[in-house]
Design an enzyme around this catalytic site. Sequence first.
Site, PDB file in Angstrom:
ATOM      1  N   CYS A 154      36.090  38.894  43.784  1.00 40.14           N
ATOM      2  CA  CYS A 154      35.105  38.176  44.606  1.00 40.14           C
ATOM      3  C   CYS A 154      34.182  37.312  43.738  1.00 40.14           C
ATOM      4  CB  CYS A 154      34.339  39.167  45.468  1.00 40.14           C
ATOM      5  SG  CYS A 154      33.571  38.402  46.914  1.00 40.14           S
ATOM      6  N   HIS A 184      38.963  41.674  48.504  1.00 41.39           N
ATOM      7  CA  HIS A 184      38.588  43.023  48.062  1.00 41.39           C
ATOM      8  C   HIS A 184      39.770  43.984  48.142  1.00 41.39           C
ATOM      9  CE1 HIS A 184      34.132  42.940  47.578  1.00 41.39           C
ATOM     10  NE2 HIS A 184      34.288  41.806  48.237  1.00 41.39           N
ATOM     11  N   GLU A 198      40.039  46.988  47.057  1.00 41.24           N
ATOM     12  CA  GLU A 198      39.694  48.391  47.342  1.00 41.24           C
ATOM     13  C   GLU A 198      39.719  48.653  48.846  1.00 41.24           C
ATOM     14  OE1 GLU A 198      36.003  46.356  48.303  1.00 41.24           O
ATOM     15  OE2 GLU A 198      37.496  46.112  46.731  1.00 41.24           O
TER      16      GLU A 198
END
Length: 369
Positions: free
Chosen positions: A258, A344, A346
């Site tokens: 990001c 992202h 995760e």
Amino acid sequence: MTATSSLKPAVLLLADGTVHHGKAFGKIGTTSGEICFNTGMTGYQEVFTDPSYFGQVLIMNSVHIGNYGVMDCDVESDSVKIRGLIGRNLEKQFSRKQAKGSLDEYLKANNIVCIESVDTRSLVAHVRTKGAMNCIISSEIREVEKLKVELAKVPSMDGLELASAVSTENEYELGDTKSEIKIAVLDYGVKQHILQCMVDRGAHVRVYPAKTSFEKLKAFNPNGYFLSNGPGDPAPMDYAVATVKEILKEKKPLFGICLGHQLLALANDIPTFKMHHGHRGLNHPVKNIITGRCEITTQNHGFGVDPNAVRKAKNIEITHVNLNDDSIEGIRVKDKPAFSVQYHPESTPGPHDSRYLFDDFIEMIRNNN
């Protein structure tokens, strides 16, 4: 205060003069920031505690928010990071047995001013058309003209450096200290589940404040470096760009997510720009150019890297593109072990299509030793 917040009226004013009336939720007061929206139907607590939302007032697209309460394990940082919340129905009642409390209590404890009973479908369509802009919510000031005066004082997100405001003040460590994989993490607003994804793969991570010098990072003798997500405009972050350039000279594995993706681009003379309304949600389709596979991704960013400059850069390879708007979602430095993605991996909340990127980073570290 004798009346409950749900009985109090609230007003939302946008910078272009648009006004919405609704009901108060959370703390009674006034708040302001840049308006944005998230398309996710679940994971609201993870979203609210994501430091990348610092300075922003969030519209949640899903009709019901708060219906499964809050839990300690769902947080991404030590507090709620959004400036304010806008919803159609923000729920006080919750149905999850494991929940520790209601969303209303949680937002009050974190001093978050909110407004509900807003036509969020209409509001999101307006933001998609007109673009991101500043707004103000108040459950204590009813006069629109007074709100206009207060809103005029709110700084633009364009040019605003916020990463250092949400970064850790002190170093801390996670994972097995005896691990052969040591990763130095520059915290620009890191989500805790990003760190957990590296720890789960056997890494020992040491997290550093945003403005930590390269010399101090190097003293840890890490096997790899990580550039975290975070809020605000990357362009004024000269301190971070200088550090990334030093890291690249060392030729040790580097992974950015990001804001970290944008900083890697800036370190390679690729400019960034403020997007019309950004990408925020759990269902953005991204194509991996290397494998040809499509990933459904979690995203939260209002800035991007210049696609024309990326394509002209001789030492940069594009690895991922957004299938909705062809924006650059991933890059790799050709002559160094460094890569980054705009989204992202995760994915908390969201699908886990992209968690392989943490595997790639660990494998890169192992192969580089």
